[in-house]
Design a protein around this motif. Structure first.
Motif, mmCIF file in Angstrom:
data_model
loop_
_atom_site.group_PDB
_atom_site.id
_atom_site.type_symbol
_atom_site.label_atom_id
_atom_site.label_comp_id
_atom_site.label_asym_id
_atom_site.label_seq_id
_atom_site.Cartn_x
_atom_site.Cartn_y
_atom_site.Cartn_z
ATOM 1 N N UNK A 1 11.949 -3.001 -1.346
ATOM 2 C CA UNK A 1 10.507 -2.783 -1.393
ATOM 3 C C UNK A 1 10.071 -2.339 0.000
ATOM 4 N N UNK A 2 9.485 -1.165 0.079
ATOM 5 C CA UNK A 2 8.999 -0.619 1.347
ATOM 6 C C UNK A 2 7.473 -0.648 1.322
ATOM 7 N N UNK A 3 6.886 -1.270 2.333
ATOM 8 C CA UNK A 3 5.429 -1.317 2.428
ATOM 9 C C UNK A 3 5.008 -0.499 3.636
ATOM 10 N N UNK A 4 4.322 0.604 3.379
ATOM 11 C CA UNK A 4 3.870 1.476 4.447
ATOM 12 C C UNK A 4 2.546 1.023 5.016
ATOM 13 N N UNK A 5 2.124 1.719 6.079
ATOM 14 C CA UNK A 5 0.836 1.403 6.696
ATOM 15 C C UNK A 5 0.002 2.670 6.859
ATOM 16 N N UNK A 6 0.264 3.643 6.017
ATOM 17 C CA UNK A 6 -0.491 4.887 6.041
ATOM 18 C C UNK A 6 -0.192 5.675 4.781
ATOM 19 N N UNK A 7 -1.050 6.623 4.449
ATOM 20 C CA UNK A 7 -0.858 7.413 3.233
ATOM 21 C C UNK A 7 0.456 8.174 3.299
ATOM 22 N N UNK A 8 1.239 8.077 2.218
ATOM 23 C CA UNK A 8 2.482 8.841 2.140
ATOM 24 C C UNK A 8 2.206 10.291 1.744
#
Length: 413
Positions: free
Chosen positions: A241-248
């Motif tokens: 599970x990858x949680x980003x911090x900006x719009x992909x």
């Protein structure tokens, strides 16, 4: 009963944007409570970068009680203030930021005064104090010995060698790996590693760490991070599970443009977005291509390669965090607003300039709470995907319990 795949968690960098990650984790914890999921920590492998490294390590320290660990992070991020991360009082800002800007403009005249050379825009010594309370290294060792966590990794970037370094600790005997411009070092992870991993370039000071018997200075782990998912794979994850911090991905349609020359804050915000966001999107696409290629190979050919398919679920903000930050610039302490105004951060809402830079420094509850709410909303909107990823199924509900569970989900949102 089929063996449960080892699940990894990747929390990326982004300064104050990491509040979004906590909202995602809070939603995952809620979905888990209303499913047939086992009581154990759902993420045996945890890896983080920058502010994501802090969230990751805090989660790992209390992995024997996942809900409590997430609840602790929620409490901190719901009540955040900039003064917990960096000096935001007038004297503290003058000692670092104002002096730094002066050196930028008049360094030729005072360069000989070595004591006048500041090391960063802001003084993050308060973060050291916060981490000392948040991270219990001895407890981390114990939960690993008890089997609640298999491996933890945080990354940082060396200013001296230029290498991207993954510091990790694991229960199993995992041999350190070496790739082009990036290496892994097995060690006992502590507060200095987290300070190094979260040292946003120019904004926070570099941190000395011992590497192979000598001292090197490290900065934010998002710099030169060409493969953010790699540590979790090397540490044995079979799904991540990858949680980003900006719009992909940007939404369709054109965004308003300006014909004015970009100021320092706008350029700095653009550079930070490149550091924190772009590598993740590229790495996800690379992993998806590998999975697609492996699916086309016959069984005998697949058995001869060391590559293996990795199931990846990416959750990233559905809204631009810059736009959210623009609404909350006014919540920054006055001395910090004054400092940022000097590099071009101004206005608020639709009239804001330099909001991208501010979005990394807005450790204020009005902003962090909105990001957490977005993280919860984005995750609940993909509840079926989350359930399928973990292999969870909804817990059977009695007629009496159904309204109560529905109310709990609504409250969590």
């Amino acid at each position: 009963m089929p063996e449960i795949p080892t699940t990894g968690l990747i929390l990326t960098g982004g300064g104050a944007r990491a509040a979004y990650q906590v909202g995602v984790l809070d939603a995952v914890a809620t979905i888990r409570r209303h499913s047939d999921a086992p009581d154990a920590n759902p993420f045996p492998v945890i890896a983080g970068t920058s502010a994501g490294a802090i969230n990751s390590t805090a989660l790992a320290c209390r992995a024997d009680d996942f809900d409590s660990a997430v609840g602790g992070l929620v409490h901190i991020w719901r009540h955040f203030h900039a003064e917990q991360v960096y000096r935001s009082d007038s004297f503290g800002v003058i000692r670092t930021g104002a002096r730094w800007l002066t050196m930028m403009s008049m360094g030729w005249a005072i360069a000989r005064w070595r004591k006048a050379r500041p090391r960063s825009l802001l003084d993050n010594s308060p973060l050291d104090t916060l981490l000392a309370k948040l991270i219990d290294v001895q407890r981390l060792k114990q939960v690993m010995r008890d089997g609640h966590v298999q491996a933890l990794a945080v990354t940082a970037s060396s200013y001296g060698s230029g290498m991207h370094v993954t510091f990790y600790d694991a229960v199993a005997d995992i041999v350190p790996w070496t790739r082009s411009q990036r290496i892994a070092v097995r060690c006992e992870i502590g507060v200095p590693h987290l300070l190094a991993s979260s040292a946003i370039p120019f904004v926070f000071p570099a941190v000395p760490l011992v590497m192979q018997g000598h001292v090197e200075y490290f900065g934010d782990g998002s710099m030169r991070q060409s493969a953010p998912i790699s540590p979790a794979v090397h540490l044995g994850s079979q799904r991540i599970l990858v949680v980003g911090a900006g719009r992909m991905h940007e939404p369709p349609g054109e965004r308003p443009n300006s014909d004015e020359y970009p100021n320092v804050a706008q350029i700095a915000g653009h550079a930070l977005s490149n550091i924190f966001l772009d590598a993740l999107a590229v790495d996800v696409e690379r992993l998806q291509r590998i999975n697609s290629t492996l699916s086309l190979l016959p069984d005998d050919a697949r058995s001869r390669t060391s590559l293996r398919p990795i199931d990846v679920l990416v959750i990233a903000p559905s809204k631009r965090l810059d736009d959210i930050a623009a609404k909350h610039i006014g919540s920054l302490p006055a001395p910090v607003r004054g400092l940022l105004r000097g590099v071009g951060v101004s206005g608020q809402g639709d009239d804001a300039r330099g909001a991208a830079l501010a979005s990394y420094l807005l450790f204020e509850s009005a902003y962090t709470r909105e990001l957490m709410a977005l993280g919860r909303s984005d995750t609940f909107a993909r509840r079926d995907e989350v359930m399928a990823f973990f292999g969870w199924t909804p817990r059977a509900r009695t007629a009496a319990s159904a309204p109560a569970q529905a109310a709990a989900m609504a409250t969590a949102k």
